[in-house]
Structure formats: structure tokens, C-alpha cells
Design a protein around this motif. Structure first.
Motif: not given
Length: 459
Positions: A218-223, A227-232, A171-175, A157-159
Motif C-alpha cells: 500500500a502507498d501512503a503518498s498522493s498526487f 506535485w509538492q515535491v516538484l514545487e519544492r 524521488v520515489n513519490c513522484v515516480r 523527470v528522473t534526471e
């Protein structure tokens, strides 16, 4: 070649780099008030009557940050566990230093996390205060896959994310949503121990939940965001099946979200940005002033496609050269941030070298002496030993004498091999810090405008 202006550009970058060192950052941000370590004038950590300070450091700057902390809290000793980039694990008294992989995690990254958790369980009393040091590179260096994911899944995924041109926030949202320690989850592993996180920011905007993927905040992002990053970037069908299934389970509520701000475990945990790109830009600005230039800080928030950012800087330089707007030369344009490159070729390079390569033809057409330098404060631009590169009005002619065509090298993302034979790489070695990139554009004394000086239009 304009030797003096080249030297000036290198000196300006060197002083920016010095301001980004942990010792300089901590001198501004931290102070010891009796037994209390105070950060940013507000957050703090009570060190109690202990004769040692427990420290967990993660990132390219971990050893240098630990040394700076040790000098501040002396005569207390450090007792720590540090995770550094492979080849950069310098010894720090009182600390175990391990090395891991960057920018793509591997088994060493997993071993680093497992070692840190063992250290916490075996060496740090359950109520002892802990200082956590976070700097650039932490996301790859400190990697423990969540659930049934493997490090091979995370590496794949990182690659994909690095090649597609996603920015560090994406990148870090997905990580974070593939990790057992990112997105505040390391805070849970700290248990009830009070903690103070000191971060060197390598992200635009200095968001603590993005720096190093926010292991203790605390994290402000979500699953859904992941997923939206991957779709984008059209990656949903390219990632490993296990990754897709894990994120789908998160979307369905079958896997808990990352740490939220109302989690009681965060009640005794504070975090501050101890150093950032803006401090480095201000140091560059003051150096340029001393060298006789009119310094203009463009922004410390430069992001986006590298080619577009190069064109933007060219337009700013054009205004200075031809309209003396906002001021007349000699001028030094300074900017910071982190651009992105969508990899299309199999060459060797990085975003800073590519930025300068995009400027080579424009510099050749410029009617006044000019120099462009762009370099990363961590000393590594892409998977190379160079921090970046520099070029001037004569670079194109020198390159053509060697049969080097900028367009050809750009087409295969091969900027390193363009600048190497010209001896125009900026090589610093490991710097012990990481606050993104610094760009320096020096514009010499003006002459009467002439036709053919257009540095190029925005694409």
C-alpha cells in the motif's frame, strides 16, 4: 599515510558489506517451517506441495537474493524472472535474468516490466504463491509509464530530481505517480496469487512503500504529495508537458490514486524488510571493536546535504579528539544512511566521494592520526565504478604535490577525479546488495591539544 588505519577502515567496511549480503540477511530473517516460508517471525507464505518456488526479483541485488532464497527452499527448485542492473545479471538456476538501466530508466526498463508481466501470465498458475524480491535500483530498472506517458518523460523527470538534491523518498513519490506498476500496482498484476515480498532496504527508515517505490505494498503518498515535491524544487515548469498534465489530472481526481491499504487485493500479500543498513552498521561496530577501537554508532539515519553531514561528523570527531567526549581515542565513528548532493558542475563523482573530499582539509588540520572512509554498499557511488573513497591526515599534502585543490574539485562535483590519481578510491565491483552507505571515521591515540586543530564549523 597511516597504512594500518587505512587497512582497518577498509576491513571495517568489508565486514559491514558482508553483513548486508542477502545470504546473511536471509539467514537471520527467514526460515522454512515445513511448507511455510516464515519471514521476520510473523509473516509467511504457504508454498504448498509444489516442487518449485515462483520468484519475481527486481533490483541490484535480485540475482544474489534469488540464490540465497534457492538455498533456503532446497530441494525445491526456483522458477523465476529477475531484473538486474546492466552488466550485473548473473545467472541463477531456474530463472530468466534480464538487465535494465539505472539510475535513469530507458527502453530496457520498460521491456523488463513487460517481460515480467508475460512471465506471470504464461508461467505462473493463477493461485500459485509468489515470492517477490525487491532491492535498491528497482524504481529505475522496473519502469512502465502510466497512461500516455513515455519512458523519455520518466527519464527526464528522473534526471531533474537526481540533479536538484531531492532525497529518495521524494524521488520515489513522484515516480510512483507516473507509473503503472509502482505504489502497489504490481500487486494488482499479481491478481489473487498469495505473495510474500522480501525487501533489502536502501532507504532511511526502511519504509516498504518507498523501497523500490513499493510495487507490492500500500502507498501512503498522493498526487498532491508528488506535485509538492516538484514545487519544492521549482520543477513544475521544467518537467515535460505530459508529466505536468498527468499529475494535474491526478490532482483533479481524473486518475485513480495508487494502491491503498484497504484494497482487497492486498489481503493475501505480505511484505517484510529482510535486511537493512543497521545490520551493516552493527557488523562494522563489532569489527572495529576487534581491531582495538572504541566503536560509536552515530546513526543509521544520516540524511541531508553531503557538505553539512561532513561538517557534522567533523564536530563529533573534534569532541573525541579534544574533549575525549563521549570517550577517548582510539575511536571508530560509524554512520549509515544516504546524503544528497545538489549538482552544480559537470564533474564525475558521487555523494560518498564528495563526503570524503569535504573532510580532506579538516583531516590535514587534525592533531591525531585519523582516517575517513565513505562508500556505498552497492559498489557504485554515482555514475562511477567506485563505491566511495578514503582519506587521512596526509591526503591534502599528497594532493597538493600533484596540483590537486580540493575546493576546485568540489566546485564542479568532480570528486572521482580528485581521488583517482591518489589511489584513494574504494572499488569493490558489484556487491550483490544495496543497503545505502556506510561511513567510517577512525581517530587515533590522543596528544596534547594544540592551536589550529579545529576541524571546521558547521556551515
Amino acid at each position: 599515510m597511516n597504512v594500518r588505519m587505512r587497512q582497518d577502515a577498509r576491513q571495517i567496511f568489508a565486514e559491514a558489506l558482508a553483513a548486508a549480503q542477502p545470504a546473511a540477511a536471509f539467514a537471520t530473517c527467514l526460515r522454512l517451517d515445513g511448507d511455510r516460508l516464515v519471514a521476520g517471525g510473523r509473516s509467511g507464505l504457504d508454498l504448498g506441495g509444489l516442487d518449485r518456488v515462483y520468484v519475481l526479483g527486481i533490483g541490484k541485488a535480485a540475482p544474489a537474493m534469488a540464490r540465497a532464497l534457492g538455498a533456503l527452499v532446497a530441494p525445491r527448485a526456483l522458477a523465476g524472472y529477475l531484473v538486474a542492473k546492466a552488466g550485473q545479471g548473473e545467472a541463477v538456476p531456474g530463472c530468466q535474468v534480464v538487465e535494465a538501466a539505472h539510475p535513469v530508466p530507458d527502453a530496457r526498463s520498460v521491456a523488463a516490466v513487460e517481460g515480467a508481466l508475460r512471465w506471470l501470465d504464461s508461467s505462473v498458475p493463477p493461485a500459485a504463491p509468489v515470492v517477490v524480491l525487491v532491492s535498491g535500483g528497482s524504481s529505475a530498472l522496473f519502469s512502465l509509464p502510466a497512461g500516455r506517458l513515455t519512458i523519455a518523460d520518466k527519464a527526464a523527470v528522473t534526471e531533474l530530481l537526481l540533479r536538484c538534491g531531492a532525497d529518495i523518498g521524494e524521488v520515489n513519490c513522484v515516480r510512483k505517480h507516473l507509473s503503472a506498476v509502482k505504489g502497489g500496482q504490481l500487486a494488482r498484476r499479481l491478481g489473487h496469487r498469495p505473495a510474500l515480498t522480501l525487501a533489502l532496504s536502501d532507504v532511511v527508515g526502511d519504509r516498504l512503500d518507498i523501497i523500490g517505490s513499493g510495487p507490492t505494498v500500500a502507498d501512503a503518498s498522493s498526487f498532491a504529495d508528488a506535485w509538492q515535491v516538484l514545487e519544492r524544487y521549482e520543477l513544475t515548469l521544467k518537467v515535460p508537458d505530459a508529466v505536468r498534465h498527468h499529475l494535474e489530472a491526478g490532482l483533479a481526481g481524473q486518475i485513480p490514486e495508487t494502491m491503498r491499504s484497504d484494497d482487497p487485493i492486498l489481503a493475501n500479500k505480505n511484505a517484510v524488510v529482510a535486511g537493512n543498513n543497521l545490520a551493516a552498521c552493527h557488523a562494522a561496530k563489532e569489527c572495529a571493536r576487534r581491531l582495538g577501537y572504541r566503536p560509536l554508532l552515530v546513526s543509521d539515519h544520516i540524511t541531508g546535504d553531503t557538505a553539512h553531514c561532513a561538517a557534522f561528523h567533523a564536530v563529533l570527531a573534534y569532541d573525541v579528539v579534544y574533549a575525549h567526549r563521549p570517550v577517548a581515542p582510539p575511536v571508530c565513528l560509524i554512520s549509515g544512511g544516504e546524503t544528497t548532493v545538489r549538482l552544480q558542475g559537470g564533474g564525475l563523482g558521487g555523494r560518498n566521494m564528495e563526503f570524503v573530499l569535504h573532510c580532506v582539509r579538516r583531516l590535514a588540520a587534525c592533531i591525531v592520526p585519523a582516517v575517513v572512509l565513505s562508500a556505498g554498499t552497492d559498489g557504485n557511488d554515482g555514475p562511477t565504478d567506485a563505491a566511495g573513497a578514503l582519506a587521512d591526515n596526509a591526503t591534502l599534502a599528497r594532493a597538493q604535490m600533484l596540483g590537486l585543490d580540493p575546493g576546485e574539485f568540489l566546485s564542479r562535483n568532480d570528486s572521482y577525479r580528485f581521488f583517482q590519481p591518489l589511489n584513494d578510491l574504494v572499488i569493490t565491483g558489484p556487491t550483490g546488495t544495496n543497503v545505502m552507505d556506510i561511513r567510517v571515521v577512525l581517530i587515533g591515540e590522543p596528544v596534547r591539544p594544540a592551536a589550529g586543530g579545529d576541524p571546521g564549523e558547521m556551515p
